[in-house]
Design a protein around this motif. Structure first.
Motif, PDB file in Angstrom:
ATOM      1  N   ALA A 276       0.937  -1.005   0.183  1.00  0.00           N
ATOM      2  CA  ALA A 276      -0.043   0.104   0.239  1.00  0.00           C
ATOM      3  C   ALA A 276       0.841   1.534   0.048  1.00  0.00           C
ATOM      4  CB  ALA A 276      -1.276   0.273   1.022  1.00  0.00           C
ATOM      5  N   GLY A 277       1.493   1.455   0.999  1.00  0.00           N
ATOM      6  CA  GLY A 277       3.010   2.561   0.599  1.00  0.00           C
ATOM      7  C   GLY A 277       3.423   2.667  -0.710  1.00  0.00           C
ATOM      8  N   ARG A 278       3.997   1.770  -1.020  1.00  0.00           N
ATOM      9  CA  ARG A 278       4.553   1.653  -3.066  1.00  0.00           C
ATOM     10  C   ARG A 278       3.114   2.009  -3.875  1.00  0.00           C
ATOM     11  NH1 ARG A 278       6.796  -3.314  -1.312  1.00  0.00           N
ATOM     12  NH2 ARG A 278       5.756  -4.367  -2.603  1.00  0.00           N
ATOM     13  N   MET A 279       1.868   2.306  -3.258  1.00  0.00           N
ATOM     14  CA  MET A 279       0.990   2.275  -4.161  1.00  0.00           C
ATOM     15  C   MET A 279       1.450   3.520  -4.231  1.00  0.00           C
ATOM     16  SD  MET A 279      -0.144   0.073  -6.193  1.00  0.00           S
ATOM     17  CE  MET A 279       1.527  -0.300  -6.217  1.00  0.00           C
ATOM     18  N   LEU A 280       0.819   4.204  -2.414  1.00  0.00           N
ATOM     19  CA  LEU A 280       0.711   5.648  -2.768  1.00  0.00           C
ATOM     20  C   LEU A 280       1.996   6.140  -2.750  1.00  0.00           C
ATOM     21  CD1 LEU A 280      -0.693   5.023   1.188  1.00  0.00           C
ATOM     22  CD2 LEU A 280      -2.208   5.629  -0.315  1.00  0.00           C
ATOM     23  N   ASP A 281       3.023   5.626  -3.258  1.00  0.00           N
ATOM     24  CA  ASP A 281       4.247   6.552  -3.565  1.00  0.00           C
ATOM     25  C   ASP A 281       3.665   7.073  -4.702  1.00  0.00           C
ATOM     26  OD1 ASP A 281       5.826   7.261  -0.261  1.00  0.00           O
ATOM     27  OD2 ASP A 281       6.356   4.646  -1.459  1.00  0.00           O
ATOM     28  N   LEU A 282       3.530   6.770  -5.304  1.00  0.00           N
ATOM     29  CA  LEU A 282       2.928   6.144  -6.818  1.00  0.00           C
ATOM     30  C   LEU A 282       2.391   7.212  -7.223  1.00  0.00           C
ATOM     31  CD1 LEU A 282       3.623   3.001  -8.031  1.00  0.00           C
ATOM     32  CD2 LEU A 282       4.577   4.215  -9.281  1.00  0.00           C
ATOM     33  N   GLY A 283       1.292   7.176  -6.455  1.00  0.00           N
ATOM     34  CA  GLY A 283       0.605   8.415  -6.891  1.00  0.00           C
ATOM     35  C   GLY A 283      -1.754   7.960  -6.850  1.00  0.00           C
ATOM     36  N   VAL A 284      -1.432   6.756  -6.362  1.00  0.00           N
ATOM     37  CA  VAL A 284      -2.850   6.342  -6.104  1.00  0.00           C
ATOM     38  C   VAL A 284      -3.778   7.491  -5.301  1.00  0.00           C
ATOM     39  CG1 VAL A 284      -1.944   3.838  -6.629  1.00  0.00           C
ATOM     40  CG2 VAL A 284      -3.169   4.559  -4.444  1.00  0.00           C
ATOM     41  N   ALA A 285      -5.379   7.564  -5.881  1.00  0.00           N
ATOM     42  CA  ALA A 285      -6.352   8.195  -5.190  1.00  0.00           C
ATOM     43  C   ALA A 285      -6.956   7.108  -4.279  1.00  0.00           C
ATOM     44  CB  ALA A 285      -6.324   9.002  -6.170  1.00  0.00           C
ATOM     45  N   GLY A 286      -6.827   5.800  -4.475  1.00  0.00           N
ATOM     46  CA  GLY A 286      -7.678   5.101  -3.393  1.00  0.00           C
ATOM     47  C   GLY A 286      -7.483   4.131  -3.078  1.00  0.00           C
ATOM     48  N   VAL A 287      -6.784   3.355  -2.648  1.00  0.00           N
ATOM     49  CA  VAL A 287      -6.791   1.821  -1.903  1.00  0.00           C
ATOM     50  C   VAL A 287      -7.669   1.387  -1.727  1.00  0.00           C
ATOM     51  CG1 VAL A 287      -6.067   0.014  -1.094  1.00  0.00           C
ATOM     52  CG2 VAL A 287      -5.177   2.790  -1.747  1.00  0.00           C
ATOM     53  N   VAL A 288      -8.286  -0.180  -2.834  1.00  0.00           N
ATOM     54  CA  VAL A 288      -9.825  -1.199  -1.559  1.00  0.00           C
ATOM     55  C   VAL A 288      -8.862  -1.961  -1.649  1.00  0.00           C
ATOM     56  CG1 VAL A 288     -11.434  -1.888  -2.886  1.00  0.00           C
ATOM     57  CG2 VAL A 288     -10.608  -0.371  -3.961  1.00  0.00           C
ATOM     58  N   THR A 289      -9.526  -2.699  -0.277  1.00  0.00           N
ATOM     59  CA  THR A 289      -8.343  -3.104   1.011  1.00  0.00           C
ATOM     60  C   THR A 289      -9.193  -4.237   1.688  1.00  0.00           C
ATOM     61  OG1 THR A 289      -6.929  -3.578   2.618  1.00  0.00           O
ATOM     62  CG2 THR A 289      -9.035  -1.782   2.753  1.00  0.00           C
ATOM     63  N   ASP A 290      -8.546  -5.069   2.004  1.00  0.00           N
ATOM     64  CA  ASP A 290     -10.146  -5.643   2.886  1.00  0.00           C
ATOM     65  C   ASP A 290      -9.920  -5.868   4.655  1.00  0.00           C
ATOM     66  OD1 ASP A 290     -11.122  -7.806   0.650  1.00  0.00           O
ATOM     67  OD2 ASP A 290      -8.991  -8.727   0.289  1.00  0.00           O
ATOM     68  N   TYR A 291      -8.738  -5.514   4.906  1.00  0.00           N
ATOM     69  CA  TYR A 291      -8.259  -5.058   5.981  1.00  0.00           C
ATOM     70  C   TYR A 291      -8.872  -3.567   5.694  1.00  0.00           C
ATOM     71  CZ  TYR A 291      -7.104 -10.230   6.274  1.00  0.00           C
ATOM     72  OH  TYR A 291      -7.377 -11.289   6.295  1.00  0.00           O
ATOM     73  N   PRO A 292      -9.306  -2.568   6.108  1.00  0.00           N
ATOM     74  CA  PRO A 292      -9.329  -1.418   6.507  1.00  0.00           C
ATOM     75  C   PRO A 292      -8.933  -1.361   7.751  1.00  0.00           C
ATOM     76  CG  PRO A 292     -11.267  -2.006   5.544  1.00  0.00           C
ATOM     77  CD  PRO A 292     -11.317  -3.223   6.001  1.00  0.00           C
ATOM     78  N   ASP A 293      -8.261  -1.837   8.472  1.00  0.00           N
ATOM     79  CA  ASP A 293      -7.805  -1.810   9.857  1.00  0.00           C
ATOM     80  C   ASP A 293      -6.260  -1.101   9.582  1.00  0.00           C
ATOM     81  OD1 ASP A 293      -7.822  -4.346   8.875  1.00  0.00           O
ATOM     82  OD2 ASP A 293      -7.345  -4.933  11.379  1.00  0.00           O
ATOM     83  N   ARG A 294      -5.652  -2.282   8.888  1.00  0.00           N
ATOM     84  CA  ARG A 294      -4.336  -2.088   8.578  1.00  0.00           C
ATOM     85  C   ARG A 294      -3.789  -0.707   7.735  1.00  0.00           C
ATOM     86  NH1 ARG A 294      -3.703  -8.040   5.988  1.00  0.00           N
ATOM     87  NH2 ARG A 294      -4.499  -9.734   8.305  1.00  0.00           N
ATOM     88  N   MET A 295      -4.993  -0.037   7.030  1.00  0.00           N
ATOM     89  CA  MET A 295      -5.087   0.801   6.273  1.00  0.00           C
ATOM     90  C   MET A 295      -5.229   2.028   6.854  1.00  0.00           C
ATOM     91  SD  MET A 295      -3.792  -0.422   3.141  1.00  0.00           S
ATOM     92  CE  MET A 295      -3.050  -1.764   3.790  1.00  0.00           C
TER      93      MET A 295
END
Length: 318
Positions: A276-295
């Motif tokens: 998720a950190g790598r995706m954020l560094d690339l500039g995504v605007a949203g992360v779809v996850t099965d574990y919102p607590d981790r995010m």
């Protein structure tokens, strides 16, 4: 005009806004049974920017929450026929569009049944026995009851052009979903998602002010004609406002193409904080996850805006 209805095209660029969002996948599949009312309740109480859910059409034209076009043996268990001698019983393994809502409501969808011992969700998901398959209307009613105006609903229409015998007509299906969202005043605070871009185009025609996510993965890109080398541009031309790729497809090139096409990127399905950190560094605007607590932990570490938990419903009379 109904509350929440939007009639104009969203502006180009960052459709999701400046914040980076957490989208709960099928509610929060890693924590609670997927696509269920109790799972959605607890996910809202945990705190997400958006609830993602899947819908399909039954034999009696009801919109139900299910990820699969046939009744899954992993997420569903037979508990008895809707009436004695029902020739379609058992229902597990049957097409959703061959069964009525009454038949599907006999299933227990609250206990995950792993086919193999290393199923990660069976290890982390809290079972909720005797949970029933809900309709889209029931979920919308639940969100209304919570007064969860800050939570966007992301409705994925399950449609597979390669299996037309299991798939509803895209125009009819999309129209029914748009009508249900509008009935609850949710067109302005929802998104329509699909791997089948016929749905995206129909949604653009029927609800131009509603966000539209073109879902992509390597295995299903061929479903959509004329994609070519610039996938984001093709998605935009099909009517999308956001590109939603599988995480394996996200790199600097795709992000640059999406930016040039005026599309945000919401990546799926990301359950590992480092990824998720790598995706954020690339500039995504949203992360779809099965574990919102981790995010939420990652968002907190990075100083990102956290979605507000929704207050639990109070018992009647309290």
């Amino acid at each position: 005009m109904r509350r929440g209805t939007a009639w104009t095209h969203p502006p180009p660029g960052r459709v999701l806004g400046v914040r980076v969002e957490i989208h709960g996948h099928r509610g929060a599949r890693g924590l609670w049974p997927e696509n269920t009312l109790p799972g959605m309740s607890r996910t809202m109480e945990l705190g997400v920017h958006a609830l993602e859910l899947d819908v399909a059409l039954t034999a009696d034209r009801r919109l139900v929450l299910t990820h699969d076009l046939t009744v899954s043996a992993v997420t569903s268990a037979d508990r008895g026929p809707v009436h004695a001698g029902d020739p379609l019983y058992p229902y597990v393994g049957k097409p959703i569009n061959a069964l009525t809502l009454a038949q599907l409501r006999t299933l227990d969808v609250g206990v995950r049944l792993p086919r193999h011992p290393d199923d990660p969700f069976a290890l982390t998901q809290v079972p909720m026995p005797e949970t029933r398959m809900p309709t889209l209307g029931a979920v919308l009613g639940l969100v209304d009851a919570y007064e969860a105006e800050g939570v966007r609903l992301h409705v994925e229409l399950k449609s597979d052009p390669t299996r037309p015998q299991l798939t509803a007509d895209p125009a009819m299906f999309t129209g029914m979903v748009v009508e249900e969202l509008d009935k609850h005043g949710r067109l302005g605070n929802a998104a329509i998602l699909s791997f089948d871009w016929r749905v995206i185009g129909e949604a653009a025609r029927l609800a131009p002010g509603t966000r539209r996510f073109a879902l992509i993965e390597p295995d299903t890109l061929h479903w959509n004609d004329g994609v070519g080398d610039d996938v984001p541009a093709a998605a935009r031309d099909a009517g999308a406002t956001t590109l939603s790729p599988e995480h394996v497809m996200v790199d600097e090139r795709l992000m640059a193409q999406a930016s040039a096409a005026g599309l945000d990127v919401a990546v799926w399905t990301v359950n590992d904080a480092a990824l998720a950190g790598r995706m954020l560094d690339l500039g995504v605007a949203g992360v779809v996850t099965d574990y919102p607590d981790r995010m939420r932990d990652l968002w907190r570490e990075r100083g990102l805006e956290l979605p507000e938990p929704v207050a639990p419903l109070r018992p009647v009379g309290v």
